[in-house]
Design a protein around this motif. Structure first.
Motif, PDB file in Angstrom:
ATOM      1  N   VAL A 299     -30.997 -28.474   6.474  1.00 43.09           N
ATOM      2  CA  VAL A 299     -31.696 -28.974   7.474  1.00 43.09           C
ATOM      3  C   VAL A 299     -32.516 -27.630   8.214  1.00 43.09           C
ATOM      4  CG1 VAL A 299     -29.992 -28.615   9.287  1.00 43.09           C
ATOM      5  CG2 VAL A 299     -31.473 -30.226   9.532  1.00 43.09           C
ATOM      6  N   ASN A 300     -33.752 -27.801   8.652  1.00 40.42           N
ATOM      7  CA  ASN A 300     -34.333 -26.848   9.085  1.00 40.42           C
ATOM      8  C   ASN A 300     -33.852 -26.452  10.602  1.00 40.42           C
ATOM      9  OD1 ASN A 300     -36.962 -25.083   9.289  1.00 40.42           O
ATOM     10  ND2 ASN A 300     -37.078 -26.239  11.088  1.00 40.42           N
ATOM     11  N   ASP A 301     -33.543 -27.871  11.307  1.00 41.82           N
ATOM     12  CA  ASP A 301     -33.020 -27.528  12.707  1.00 41.82           C
ATOM     13  C   ASP A 301     -32.199 -28.824  12.942  1.00 41.82           C
ATOM     14  OD1 ASP A 301     -34.924 -29.374  14.205  1.00 41.82           O
ATOM     15  OD2 ASP A 301     -36.003 -28.158  12.891  1.00 41.82           O
ATOM     16  N   PHE A 302     -31.663 -28.533  14.301  1.00 41.45           N
ATOM     17  CA  PHE A 302     -30.555 -29.816  14.803  1.00 41.45           C
ATOM     18  C   PHE A 302     -31.302 -30.741  15.822  1.00 41.45           C
ATOM     19  CE2 PHE A 302     -27.356 -26.753  13.420  1.00 41.45           C
ATOM     20  CZ  PHE A 302     -27.105 -27.471  12.218  1.00 41.45           C
ATOM     21  N   THR A 303     -32.700 -30.706  15.725  1.00 46.14           N
ATOM     22  CA  THR A 303     -33.387 -31.629  16.651  1.00 46.14           C
ATOM     23  C   THR A 303     -33.078 -32.996  16.184  1.00 46.14           C
ATOM     24  OG1 THR A 303     -35.281 -31.480  15.248  1.00 46.14           O
ATOM     25  CG2 THR A 303     -35.227 -30.274  17.510  1.00 46.14           C
ATOM     26  N   LEU A 304     -32.750 -33.927  17.051  1.00 47.77           N
ATOM     27  CA  LEU A 304     -32.559 -35.389  16.876  1.00 47.77           C
ATOM     28  C   LEU A 304     -33.764 -36.184  17.156  1.00 47.77           C
ATOM     29  CD1 LEU A 304     -28.887 -35.756  18.513  1.00 47.77           C
ATOM     30  CD2 LEU A 304     -29.396 -35.083  16.189  1.00 47.77           C
ATOM     31  N   GLY A 305     -34.167 -37.019  16.155  1.00 50.43           N
ATOM     32  CA  GLY A 305     -35.589 -37.575  16.354  1.00 50.43           C
ATOM     33  C   GLY A 305     -35.312 -39.235  15.819  1.00 50.43           C
ATOM     34  N   LEU A 306     -35.783 -40.056  16.921  1.00 45.42           N
ATOM     35  CA  LEU A 306     -35.627 -41.378  16.872  1.00 45.42           C
ATOM     36  C   LEU A 306     -37.255 -41.906  16.520  1.00 45.42           C
ATOM     37  CD1 LEU A 306     -33.434 -42.399  19.781  1.00 45.42           C
ATOM     38  CD2 LEU A 306     -32.692 -41.657  17.707  1.00 45.42           C
ATOM     39  N   THR A 307     -37.140 -42.793  15.225  1.00 43.88           N
ATOM     40  CA  THR A 307     -38.546 -43.136  14.962  1.00 43.88           C
ATOM     41  C   THR A 307     -38.898 -44.569  15.191  1.00 43.88           C
ATOM     42  OG1 THR A 307     -38.762 -41.265  13.339  1.00 43.88           O
ATOM     43  CG2 THR A 307     -40.218 -43.256  13.148  1.00 43.88           C
ATOM     44  N   PHE A 308     -39.876 -44.723  15.862  1.00 39.70           N
ATOM     45  CA  PHE A 308     -40.265 -46.215  16.416  1.00 39.70           C
ATOM     46  C   PHE A 308     -41.389 -46.676  15.441  1.00 39.70           C
ATOM     47  CE2 PHE A 308     -38.273 -44.277  19.801  1.00 39.70           C
ATOM     48  CZ  PHE A 308     -37.814 -45.431  20.580  1.00 39.70           C
ATOM     49  N   SER A 309     -41.261 -48.040  15.091  1.00 46.58           N
ATOM     50  CA  SER A 309     -42.265 -48.439  14.234  1.00 46.58           C
ATOM     51  C   SER A 309     -42.338 -50.170  14.705  1.00 46.58           C
ATOM     52  CB  SER A 309     -42.102 -48.372  12.703  1.00 46.58           C
ATOM     53  OG  SER A 309     -40.837 -48.883  12.230  1.00 46.58           O
ATOM     54  N   GLY A 310     -43.316 -50.677  14.104  1.00 47.33           N
ATOM     55  CA  GLY A 310     -43.415 -52.203  14.644  1.00 47.33           C
ATOM     56  C   GLY A 310     -43.922 -52.102  16.232  1.00 47.33           C
ATOM     57  N   GLY A 311     -43.866 -53.262  16.657  1.00 48.66           N
ATOM     58  CA  GLY A 311     -44.209 -53.384  18.241  1.00 48.66           C
ATOM     59  C   GLY A 311     -45.787 -53.010  18.387  1.00 48.66           C
ATOM     60  N   GLY A 312     -46.467 -53.445  17.381  1.00 47.87           N
ATOM     61  CA  GLY A 312     -47.825 -53.257  17.493  1.00 47.87           C
ATOM     62  C   GLY A 312     -48.545 -51.760  17.339  1.00 47.87           C
ATOM     63  N   ILE A 313     -47.606 -50.730  16.814  1.00 45.50           N
ATOM     64  CA  ILE A 313     -47.948 -49.547  16.645  1.00 45.50           C
ATOM     65  C   ILE A 313     -48.678 -49.452  15.233  1.00 45.50           C
ATOM     66  CG2 ILE A 313     -47.297 -47.060  16.477  1.00 45.50           C
ATOM     67  CD1 ILE A 313     -44.794 -47.657  17.777  1.00 45.50           C
ATOM     68  N   GLU A 314     -49.758 -49.049  15.404  1.00 50.54           N
ATOM     69  CA  GLU A 314     -50.938 -49.182  14.097  1.00 50.54           C
ATOM     70  C   GLU A 314     -51.985 -47.774  14.635  1.00 50.54           C
ATOM     71  OE1 GLU A 314     -51.727 -52.924  11.979  1.00 50.54           O
ATOM     72  OE2 GLU A 314     -51.814 -53.368  13.926  1.00 50.54           O
ATOM     73  N   LEU A 315     -51.740 -46.884  13.707  1.00 54.53           N
ATOM     74  CA  LEU A 315     -52.741 -45.685  13.644  1.00 54.53           C
ATOM     75  C   LEU A 315     -52.707 -45.347  15.239  1.00 54.53           C
ATOM     76  CD1 LEU A 315     -54.311 -44.118  11.606  1.00 54.53           C
ATOM     77  CD2 LEU A 315     -56.239 -45.050  12.378  1.00 54.53           C
ATOM     78  N   PRO A 316     -51.434 -44.694  15.645  1.00 54.92           N
ATOM     79  CA  PRO A 316     -51.351 -44.463  17.135  1.00 54.92           C
ATOM     80  C   PRO A 316     -52.029 -43.243  17.815  1.00 54.92           C
ATOM     81  CG  PRO A 316     -49.388 -43.612  15.949  1.00 54.92           C
ATOM     82  CD  PRO A 316     -50.216 -44.444  15.030  1.00 54.92           C
ATOM     83  N   SER A 609     -46.152 -44.459  12.945  1.00 53.05           N
ATOM     84  CA  SER A 609     -44.885 -44.530  13.794  1.00 53.05           C
ATOM     85  C   SER A 609     -45.082 -43.521  15.093  1.00 53.05           C
ATOM     86  CB  SER A 609     -43.554 -44.432  13.000  1.00 53.05           C
ATOM     87  OG  SER A 609     -43.734 -42.992  12.340  1.00 53.05           O
ATOM     88  N   VAL A 610     -44.167 -43.464  16.035  1.00 51.99           N
ATOM     89  CA  VAL A 610     -43.873 -42.893  17.048  1.00 51.99           C
ATOM     90  C   VAL A 610     -42.510 -42.236  17.072  1.00 51.99           C
ATOM     91  CG1 VAL A 610     -43.908 -42.520  19.706  1.00 51.99           C
ATOM     92  CG2 VAL A 610     -45.474 -43.716  18.559  1.00 51.99           C
ATOM     93  N   THR A 611     -42.394 -40.746  17.180  1.00 53.31           N
ATOM     94  CA  THR A 611     -41.246 -40.109  17.215  1.00 53.31           C
ATOM     95  C   THR A 611     -40.651 -39.533  18.448  1.00 53.31           C
ATOM     96  OG1 THR A 611     -40.999 -39.755  14.752  1.00 53.31           O
ATOM     97  CG2 THR A 611     -39.547 -38.384  16.281  1.00 53.31           C
ATOM     98  N   GLU A 612     -39.456 -39.972  18.971  1.00 52.80           N
ATOM     99  CA  GLU A 612     -38.727 -39.212  20.083  1.00 52.80           C
ATOM    100  C   GLU A 612     -37.790 -38.244  19.714  1.00 52.80           C
ATOM    101  OE1 GLU A 612     -36.123 -40.650  24.012  1.00 52.80           O
ATOM    102  OE2 GLU A 612     -36.616 -41.995  22.261  1.00 52.80           O
ATOM    103  N   LEU A 613     -37.983 -36.942  20.089  1.00 57.88           N
ATOM    104  CA  LEU A 613     -37.168 -36.023  19.972  1.00 57.88           C
ATOM    105  C   LEU A 613     -36.439 -35.759  21.318  1.00 57.88           C
ATOM    106  CD1 LEU A 613     -39.307 -33.183  18.210  1.00 57.88           C
ATOM    107  CD2 LEU A 613     -38.001 -35.150  17.223  1.00 57.88           C
ATOM    108  N   ILE A 614     -35.138 -36.132  21.006  1.00 58.33           N
ATOM    109  CA  ILE A 614     -33.960 -36.188  22.349  1.00 58.33           C
ATOM    110  C   ILE A 614     -33.802 -34.965  23.000  1.00 58.33           C
ATOM    111  CG2 ILE A 614     -31.933 -36.856  23.039  1.00 58.33           C
ATOM    112  CD1 ILE A 614     -33.681 -39.184  22.199  1.00 58.33           C
ATOM    113  N   GLY A 615     -34.193 -34.977  24.235  1.00 54.93           N
ATOM    114  CA  GLY A 615     -33.705 -33.811  25.172  1.00 54.93           C
ATOM    115  C   GLY A 615     -34.271 -32.362  24.696  1.00 54.93           C
TER     116      GLY A 615
END
Length: 644
Positions: A299-316, A609-615
């Protein structure tokens, strides 16, 4: 910012046609004082081994500043013993079980103050000769103070420790110093961070959730969390802490430098603060025989990423964050806006909120909670309520070439940068809409000052708008339509196709040039409020695209090609290592930072999609308009790029 999305759509696949607690929505923060009666049954494990004789403390997060001292909550009322510092605790039995029963008043911060458990010591009982491990430390968050009395059971282990340490990283210096400011936004951010922790790991079982409890479309990086948990377990499951030096020496307070933690809970916090440091050495502490499986071996690093798809996300497009910490995404193809709650739920349904326009390009909030959306192809601006209803739509006022981006100033005026929907030769304008929809910039908007393909707008503490031109150059426009940087604006050899701009607390502008049209190298520069270039020609990645400033004044820059995010200090020093952070797939584009220190990235690819990197960042005041002074400052300074 429009240019990259249009190019992607034209050259990429045409098939391209997100916090409440773990199980409940705790609502908004409150500072009401309440009496709370607690009866919590819990269990503490190191890996799969019960920890016997460990001390369990209950703390409330501090409210006197970030990383301020936590408040010990337990008392002697039920016979709890106290340590040498006068802090009371309960003790685990041979099965790792413990009971907390007490009645107390929520602290100064009120019923919304975050409460957590901290375990120290304990015998891992791996053999008859096993002894207490003074370096064993575990964490788990309980949620807001008013809800603690409703929790029936809690499991503390390495997984709960990683979830708590990473989600609350921006608020912690060590396990007994976790705190925020006492401002409403500061406490809201900590509250939301606690929700993130509860979303990652089930509170009752200590098991990592496969998906968010509030959104089954969002996968949690289970293997990465398992790996981090195993790294902690390598120390915790050793008699007397004999295996701990390898972990503690590679989890220093500043990554490769600083002080060593004294236990695994603070080690987890240090790793969360420095996710790209000592990665190989830490990975060596986890293997296929470790208690948490599966794991990652590279792994390159220990960041925690949550990826959101759906919910109308299209070419965000670029995300924007409101005062509650909800994230809004403008969607170009679906002509909609997706709202993701601070718990990760899609508040806007399966298709998002309609904007009533075409090609939603950019979004900004006023301090009343309304969302202003720039619709590029329909050459319009939509004003949405906090619940997503269309309040008004505006056309004209110089927006005929297509609104690219929008920003809101301290007075609630919406600034719109417009350019090149009608093709070349490019024509650029800046239009200013009052809260009621009057064009303060006249029927044709402001022109001149070097404006041509006006792309991105940002507001400084003087109330002036900074504009980038897709074809090169940086302009500044006053509310009255003057151009302080002269008839051509700021030009420089490194300003090639600027794609993003973000203002910091000193009124300086961080500008990213993608170079994608001119085929020139991308770069990042920092410009003082008076137009002097302070830091020039930085190149954090092969294809830099978006930029946002966090609460420490650091600039976070996305890279479309590698998918990495690079972090630059206020003087341009790269803080994220030679490769940046890779918690997201290639295509990272727009970027925003919320009030909990989470980094939100819009991602272009076969599946938008949209990704959230936690904290991973420092919390910042949201929305951006709330950080601007009502009375303009002479030097452009403000609370932009500062913590709530």
């Amino acid at each position: 910012m429009k240019t990259s999305r249009l190019l992607f759509l034209l050259t990429g696949s045409l098939s391209i046609l997100g916090l409440s607690g773990c199980s409940a929505n705790f609502g908004s923060v409150s500072q009401d004082s309440v009496q709370t009666t607690v009866h919590i049954k819990g269990i503490a494990h190191g890996g799969q081994q019960p920890l016997s004789g460990a001390h369990i403390y209950m703390y409330a997060a501090g409210t006197t500043g970030y990383g301020s001292a936590s408040t010990s909550m337990l008392t002697s009322a039920t016979g709890n013993p106290a340590d040498a510092n006068g802090n009371f605790y309960v003790t685990t039995d041979a099965t790792g079980a413990f009971n907390i029963g007490d009645t107390f008043a929520c602290p100064t911060g009120g019923s919304s103050t975050e409460v957590y458990l901290y375990m120290v010591g304990g015998n891992p009982q791996q053999s008859v000769d096993s002894t207490d491990n003074p370096h064993a430390g575990l964490l788990t968050t309980l949620g807001p103070c008013a809800q603690v009395g409703t929790i029936p059971s809690v499991s503390m282990n390495e997984s709960s420790t990683i979830a708590t340490a990473f989600a609350l990283a921006a608020y912690a210096t060590d396990a007994t110093h976790i705190g925020s400011s006492s401002t409403a936004l500061g406490m809201q951010g900590l509250f939301n961070a606690g929700v993130n922790a509860l979303n990652l790991v089930d509170q009752a079982t200590g098991q990592i959730n496969a998906t968010l409890p509030t959104n089954a479309n969002v996968s949690i990086p289970v293997s990465t969390i398992n790996t981090l948990a195993d790294i902690l377990a390598s120390c915790i499951n050793s008699s007397g802490g004999s295996a701990c030096p390898s972990l503690l020496s590679n989890a220093l307070s500043s990554g490769t430098t600083g002080t060593a933690p004294t236990d695994t809970a603070s080690a987890a916090i240090n790793i969360a603060h420095n996710p790209g440091d000592n990665v190989s050495a830490l990975l060596n502490l986890a293997n296929n025989a470790s208690p948490f499986q599966p794991i990652v071996t590279s792994v390159n690093d220990f960041t925690l990423g949550l990826t959101f798809s759906g919910g109308g996300i299209e070419l965000p497009g670029t995300p924007a964050v409101d005062a509650a910490g909800n994230v809004w995404i403008p969607n170009a193809i679906s002509a909609s806006v997706t709202e993701i709650s601070n718990s990760g739920a899609f508040l806007s349904g399966a298709s998002g909120y309609s904007t009533g326009g075409n090609w939603a390009e950019s979004i900004a909030f006023d301090t009343s909670g309304n969302a202003w959306v720039a619709n590029f192809l329909s050459r319009s601006v939509s004003k949405l309520s906090a619940s997503g209803g269309i309040l008004a739509q505006y056309t004209g006022g110089g927006m005929g070439n297509g609104p690219n981006t929008i920003a809101v100033d301290a007075s609630g005026n919406a600034w719109v940068a417009t350019g090149n929907a009608n093709g070349l030769p490019a024509q650029g304008t800046v239009s200013i809409l009052s809260p009621g929809g009057t064009f303060l910039s006249g029927a044709n908007g402001y022109t001149g000052g070097g404006l041509n393909a006006s792309d991105v707008v940002a507001i400084d503490g003087s109330g002036n708008g900074w504009i980038t031109n897709t074809l090169g150059g940086i302009m500044k426009v006053t509310p009255a339509g003057a151009f302080p940087f002269g008839p051509t604006g700021i030009t420089d050899s490194t300003i090639t196709n600027p794609s993003s701009i973000s203002i910091d607390s000193a009124g300086s502008a961080w500008v990213v040039s993608s170079g994608e049209i001119s085929r020139q190298p991308g770069s990042v520069l920092k410009v003082a409020n008076n137009g002097t270039i302070l830091v020039e020609g930085l190149l954090p990645g092969a294809a830099p695209e978006g930029v946002a400033v966090d609460g420490a004044g650091n600039a976070w820059v996305t890279d479309v090609t590698s998918g990495s995010v690079n972090v630059l200090s206020t003087n341009g020093t790269v803080l994220s290592g030679s490769s940046g952070y890779h918690g997201v797939t290639p295509g990272s584009f727009g970027i925003a930072i919320d009030g909990s220190g989470d980094v939100w990235l819009s991602v272009l690819g076969e599946s938008s999609s949209v990704t959230e990197l936690i904290g991973v960042a420092q919390p910042v005041i949201t929305p951006l308009a709330a950080a601007l002074p009502v009375t303009p400052t002479a030097d452009g300074s403000s609370n932009l790029g500062t913590r709530p």
